[in-house]
Design a protein around this motif. Structure first.
Motif, short mmCIF file in Angstrom:
data_model
loop_
_atom_site.label_atom_id
_atom_site.label_comp_id
_atom_site.label_asym_id
_atom_site.label_seq_id
_atom_site.Cartn_x
_atom_site.Cartn_y
_atom_site.Cartn_z
N ILE A 73 -71.58 65.04 61.27
CA ILE A 73 -70.03 65.50 62.05
C ILE A 73 -69.41 65.48 60.66
CG2 ILE A 73 -68.29 64.68 63.83
CD1 ILE A 73 -70.36 63.75 65.19
N ALA A 77 -66.61 68.75 60.04
CA ALA A 77 -65.75 69.10 60.04
C ALA A 77 -64.74 68.80 59.04
CB ALA A 77 -65.37 67.53 61.22
N LEU A 139 -67.57 67.07 67.29
CA LEU A 139 -66.99 67.34 66.46
C LEU A 139 -65.67 68.83 66.40
CD1 LEU A 139 -67.97 68.95 63.18
CD2 LEU A 139 -69.22 71.13 64.44
N HIS A 142 -63.39 66.81 66.42
CA HIS A 142 -62.70 66.18 64.61
C HIS A 142 -62.00 67.39 64.07
CE1 HIS A 142 -65.67 62.26 64.48
NE2 HIS A 142 -64.47 62.32 65.63
N ILE A 143 -62.48 68.14 64.24
CA ILE A 143 -61.60 69.71 63.47
C ILE A 143 -60.43 69.87 64.02
CG2 ILE A 143 -61.57 72.56 63.05
CD1 ILE A 143 -64.65 72.24 63.26
N CYS A 146 -58.54 66.85 62.85
CA CYS A 146 -58.01 66.96 61.78
C CYS A 146 -57.60 68.05 61.08
CB CYS A 146 -59.65 66.66 60.32
SG CYS A 146 -60.80 65.39 60.58
N SER A 199 -59.74 64.79 56.02
CA SER A 199 -60.18 64.74 56.55
C SER A 199 -62.34 64.39 56.86
CB SER A 199 -60.38 66.46 56.89
OG SER A 199 -59.75 66.66 56.88
N SER A 203 -62.58 61.77 59.94
CA SER A 203 -63.68 62.09 60.87
C SER A 203 -64.92 60.99 60.95
CB SER A 203 -64.48 62.92 60.45
OG SER A 203 -65.51 63.36 61.11
#
Length: 266
Positions: A73, A77, A139, A142-143, A146, A199, A203
């Motif tokens: 992940i 991410a 995912l 998290h993207i 981030c 990031s 994450s």
């Protein structure tokens, strides 16, 4: 008095070293207790030196599986947030468009918003969409959080770039792609790398947003939290120490590369 004068001259250095020692103290404790052999379920008191946990880092059921999920992940991410965040940062700095000011303000909202609020909002969104909670919802979440950190890091770097360097490249008959790859991208690379590393760390470390949107998927932070209720395996300290050492090696490598580049340019 000589001692007082010496302390006054070095007060800032001493304060910095004490602060650094305070920040690194938890890492030292984790490292020390990764060599412990506790007699009970909890690894909170030093009992006996042992290398058993280092010899069998995956000796605890499901721990390495959760670690693998967290790493996957974090990698995806990081890639998604870095690509999207870099493009957004260039668009915000280089172009003028409607709602540019609003986008600039909205970018900072995930950084300022409490994680539990964002976690609940994302969970509501996924449930309303009928999405199955699991790897992909984690995912996406998290993207999303981030992205702001990447945009901030890359935007600061792009704003400090001298546009005359790109103009010089075009004067020397470099095309747009060649100018971007040989001039713009190398200059922006430190900001992009900083956003990517941040990031990955955010994450991999996230618990609150992940816990809300994980479903039956268990990441490494969730495994640590769950195992702490029943007992703390020494292998958790081993993984933590390994991650810390990897981060230190990456930092040292970056410093060496930067110093060599500065000496070469000088």
């Amino acid at each position: 008095m000589p001692l007082v004068n010496w302390l006054k001259r070095r007060l800032v250095v001493i304060a910095g070293l004490l602060t650094l020692a305070y920040l690194l103290l938890p890492n030292v404790v984790v490292t020390v207790f990764s060599f412990n052999k506790p007699k009970g379920r909890f690894n909170y008191a030093w009992q006996q030196f042992s290398l058993d946990a280092w010899k069998q880092p995956c000796g605890v059921a499901d721990m390495c599986g959760s670690l693998s999920i967290s790493l996957q992940i974090a990698v995806w991410a990081t890639i998604g947030a870095t690509v999207l965040g870099t493009m957004i940062a260039f668009a915000l700095v280089r172009y003028r468009f409607r709602a540019r000011g609003a986008v600039n303000s909205l970018i900072f909202l995930p950084m300022a918003m409490p994680e539990v609020v964002m976690a609940a909002s994302l969970l509501t969104l996924f449930l309303n969409m009928g999405a199955q909670l699991g790897f992909y919802t984690i995912l996406i979440a998290h993207i999303m959080f981030c992205l702001s950190f990447v945009v901030t890091a890359v935007k600061a770097r792009v704003m400090s770039m001298d546009p005359r360097l790109e103009e010089a490249a075009r004067d020397l008959y470099a095309g747009p792609v060649q100018t971007f790859l040989r001039v713009t991208l190398p200059i922006a690379a430190p900001g992009i790398a900083a956003g990517a590393l941040l990031s990955f760390a955010l994450s991999f470390d996230d618990f609150i947003i992940t816990n809300f949107n994980a479903g039956s998927t268990v990441t490494f932070p969730m495994f640590v939290w769950g195992s702490a209720q029943r007992g703390t395996p020494v292998q958790i300290n081993v993984i933590g120490t390994a991650m810390f050492l990897v981060a230190v090696l990456i930092t040292l490598f970056s410093m060496v590369v930067t110093n060599r580049r500065n000496k070469h340019n000088a």
